[in-house]
Enzyme design. Structure first.
Site, PDB file in Angstrom:
ATOM      1  N   SER A  48       0.848  -1.199   0.000  1.00 22.99           N
ATOM      2  CA  SER A  48       0.000   0.000   0.000  1.00 22.99           C
ATOM      3  C   SER A  48       0.881   1.245   0.000  1.00 22.99           C
ATOM      4  O   SER A  48       2.091   1.177   0.271  1.00 22.99           O
ATOM      5  CB  SER A  48      -0.898   0.004   1.238  1.00 22.99           C
ATOM      6  OG  SER A  48      -0.108   0.249   2.393  1.00 22.99           O
ATOM      7  N   ASP A  81      -1.472  -1.559  -3.893  1.00 27.21           N
ATOM      8  CA  ASP A  81      -2.834  -1.524  -3.362  1.00 27.21           C
ATOM      9  C   ASP A  81      -3.275  -0.065  -3.180  1.00 27.21           C
ATOM     10  O   ASP A  81      -2.528   0.752  -2.616  1.00 27.21           O
ATOM     11  CB  ASP A  81      -2.826  -2.247  -2.005  1.00 27.21           C
ATOM     12  CG  ASP A  81      -4.212  -2.470  -1.439  1.00 27.21           C
ATOM     13  OD1 ASP A  81      -5.161  -2.631  -2.226  1.00 27.21           O
ATOM     14  OD2 ASP A  81      -4.335  -2.512  -0.192  1.00 27.21           O
ATOM     15  N   ASP A 256      -5.993  -7.775   4.927  1.00 23.17           N
ATOM     16  CA  ASP A 256      -4.962  -7.064   5.683  1.00 23.17           C
ATOM     17  C   ASP A 256      -5.268  -7.115   7.187  1.00 23.17           C
ATOM     18  O   ASP A 256      -4.445  -7.538   8.001  1.00 23.17           O
ATOM     19  CB  ASP A 256      -4.873  -5.606   5.205  1.00 23.17           C
ATOM     20  CG  ASP A 256      -3.734  -4.844   5.872  1.00 23.17           C
ATOM     21  OD1 ASP A 256      -2.880  -5.492   6.490  1.00 23.17           O
ATOM     22  OD2 ASP A 256      -3.703  -3.608   5.774  1.00 23.17           O
TER      23      ASP A 256
HETATM   24  P1  13P Z   1      -9.435  -5.766   5.332  1.00 23.54           P
HETATM   25  O1  13P Z   1      -9.392  -4.509   6.137  1.00 23.54           O
HETATM   26  O2  13P Z   1     -10.772  -6.442   5.426  1.00 23.54           O
HETATM   27  O3  13P Z   1      -8.330  -6.703   5.636  1.00 23.54           O
HETATM   28  O4  13P Z   1      -9.292  -5.338   3.769  1.00 23.54           O
HETATM   29  C1  13P Z   1      -8.009  -5.156   3.206  1.00 23.54           C
HETATM   30  C2  13P Z   1      -8.062  -4.530   1.854  1.00 23.54           C
HETATM   31  O5  13P Z   1      -9.078  -4.417   1.214  1.00 23.54           O
HETATM   32  C3  13P Z   1      -6.787  -4.054   1.297  1.00 23.54           C
HETATM   33  O6  13P Z   1      -6.950  -3.414   0.075  1.00 23.54           O
HETATM   34  O1  G3H Z   2      -7.104  -1.015   2.286  1.00 26.78           O
HETATM   35  C1  G3H Z   2      -6.123  -0.694   2.950  1.00 26.78           C
HETATM   36  C2  G3H Z   2      -5.182  -1.726   3.442  1.00 26.78           C
HETATM   37  O2  G3H Z   2      -5.684  -2.348   4.586  1.00 26.78           O
HETATM   38  C3  G3H Z   2      -3.827  -1.123   3.635  1.00 26.78           C
HETATM   39  O3  G3H Z   2      -3.776  -0.373   4.790  1.00 26.78           O
HETATM   40  O4  G3H Z   2      -3.006   1.808   3.871  1.00 26.78           O
HETATM   41  O5  G3H Z   2      -2.842   1.325   6.320  1.00 26.78           O
HETATM   42  O6  G3H Z   2      -1.339   0.173   4.683  1.00 26.78           O
HETATM   43  P1  G3H Z   2      -2.682   0.805   4.928  1.00 26.78           P
HETATM   44 ZN    ZN Z   3      -8.783  -2.315  -0.059  1.00 24.49          ZN
END
Ligand code: 13P
Ligand code: G3H
Ligand code: ZN
Length: 322
Positions: A48, A81, A256
């Site tokens: 991410s 991501d 995540d």
């Molecule tokens: P969760 O918060 O359900 O793990 O989703 C993660 C996600 O969509 C990352 O892009």
């Molecule tokens: O959708 C988001 C993911 O859970 C990543 O989280 O942006 O805090 O790394 P983050």
């Molecule tokens: Zn997501």
């Protein structure tokens, strides 16, 4: 072996979902690769913008490349991501990623199309595929917080128009899930009817389910018993529902939060039971093992366990990322 996301989707569509896990550090990476080695499953490593800012872009790449060397049997894609346009272009130019997600879902439809289209042109020229998002999930996503009343399920007709106009290769759809630990209350869950409608408009097109953590009750209870203060009513996606989503075109499942819960449980329990310890390697070793077990469990639920040899043998030319 880093492969294209497209190659994984071609083999997975309608048969199993590819688990896409966010990682931020070395312990997660080792647990992730070890878990998939044990499960004989292909997977997607997700980075991410937050992770890139936390560990640093070069450090993350070095961790993943080192894991690739240490686990030569691994078949995986590397995915950005929730990218914005600038980060997508940076990832495309780096030569390290298999695919990027451009998330302009908070923009009006036409603007979302235009931004996605620009990223698609650059990505396709470099051999990467692009995931885009249409609709609005609830919860916190990078720096944008969307409360439940502003969440908006993906409209099936708009989804078809969006894919045609933007040229994206996969679509993240809002189908009732949300990011984070607090997804559902009462009788809420995945809107399967909506997924089926989207698939009818986009047959054979890979759909992505964000916010797919299951937030296991036992995990929340163990965290709270060890001093945590998570809402005990927290609920996520029922893992049994992955098998229902796969025939409807859900090909990538993003997880995540569940990995964060493993981290929290391991550390809270460790420091509760060994308050005199200050060697971070002790909980670190436990975390890597627990994370690997968590991955084996998820791979079984996603239907991706046991398929890695078949996937490797079916990879055509142009399926690897050098
Ligand atoms: P969760 O918060 O359900 O793990 O989703 C993660 C996600 O969509 C990352 O892009
Ligand atoms: O959708 C988001 C993911 O859970 C990543 O989280 O942006 O805090 O790394 P983050
Ligand atoms: Zn997501």
């Amino acid at each position: 072996m880093i492969v294209t996301t497209r190659a994984l989707f071609d083999i997975a569509y309608g048969r199993f979902a590819v688990g896409a896990y966010n990682i931020n550090n070395m312990e997660q990476a080792i647990g992730l690769f070890e878990g998939h080695r044990r499960a004989s499953a292909p997977f997607i490593v997700q980075l991410s913008r937050g992770a890139r800012g936390y560990a640093g872009v070069r450090m993350l790449e070095a961790i993943v490349r080192a894991a690739e060397e240490s686990f030569p049997e691994a078949v995986f894609a590397v995915h950005l991501d929730h990218g914005d346009e600038e980060t997508c272009l940076d990832a495309i130019d780096s030569g390290f990623y298999s695919s990027v997600m451009i998330d302009a879902s908070h923009e009006p439809f036409e603007e979302n199309v235009a931004i996605t289209r620009r990223v698609v042109e650059r990505a396709h020229a470099a051999g990467l595929s692009v995931e885009a998002e249409l609709g609005m999930l609830g919860g916190v996503e990078e720096d944008i917080e969307v409360d439940e009343k502003h969440a908006k399920l993906t409209d099936p007709d708009e989804a078809r128009l969006f894919v045609e106009a933007s040229g994206c290769d996969a679509l993240a759809v809002a189908i009732g899930t949300s990011h984070g630990a607090y997804k559902f209350s009462g009788g809420q869950g995945i809107h399967f009817g909506r997924v089926a409608e989207i698939q009818r408009r986009l047959p054979g097109f890979p759909l992505v389910m964000h916010g797919s953590s299951s937030v296991p009750r036992e995990e929340v209870e163990r965290i709270n018993a060890a001093g945590g203060k998570l809402d005990p009513s927290a609920r996520g996606v029922d893992e049994a529902e992955f098998a229902r989503a796969v025939p409807l075109g859900v090909t990538k499942v993003n997880i995540d939060t569940d990995g964060r819960l493993v981290w929290t449980r391991v550390h809270r329990e460790h420091f509760r039971d060994e308050p005199e310890n200050f060697d971070f390697r002790k909980p670190g070793r436990i975390l890597m093992e627990e994370y690997a077990r968590f991955i084996v469990h998820k791979s079984g639920k996603l239907g991706s366990a046991g398929v890695v040899d078949e996937v490797r043998s079916r990879l055509g030319s142009g399926s690897t990322v050098e």
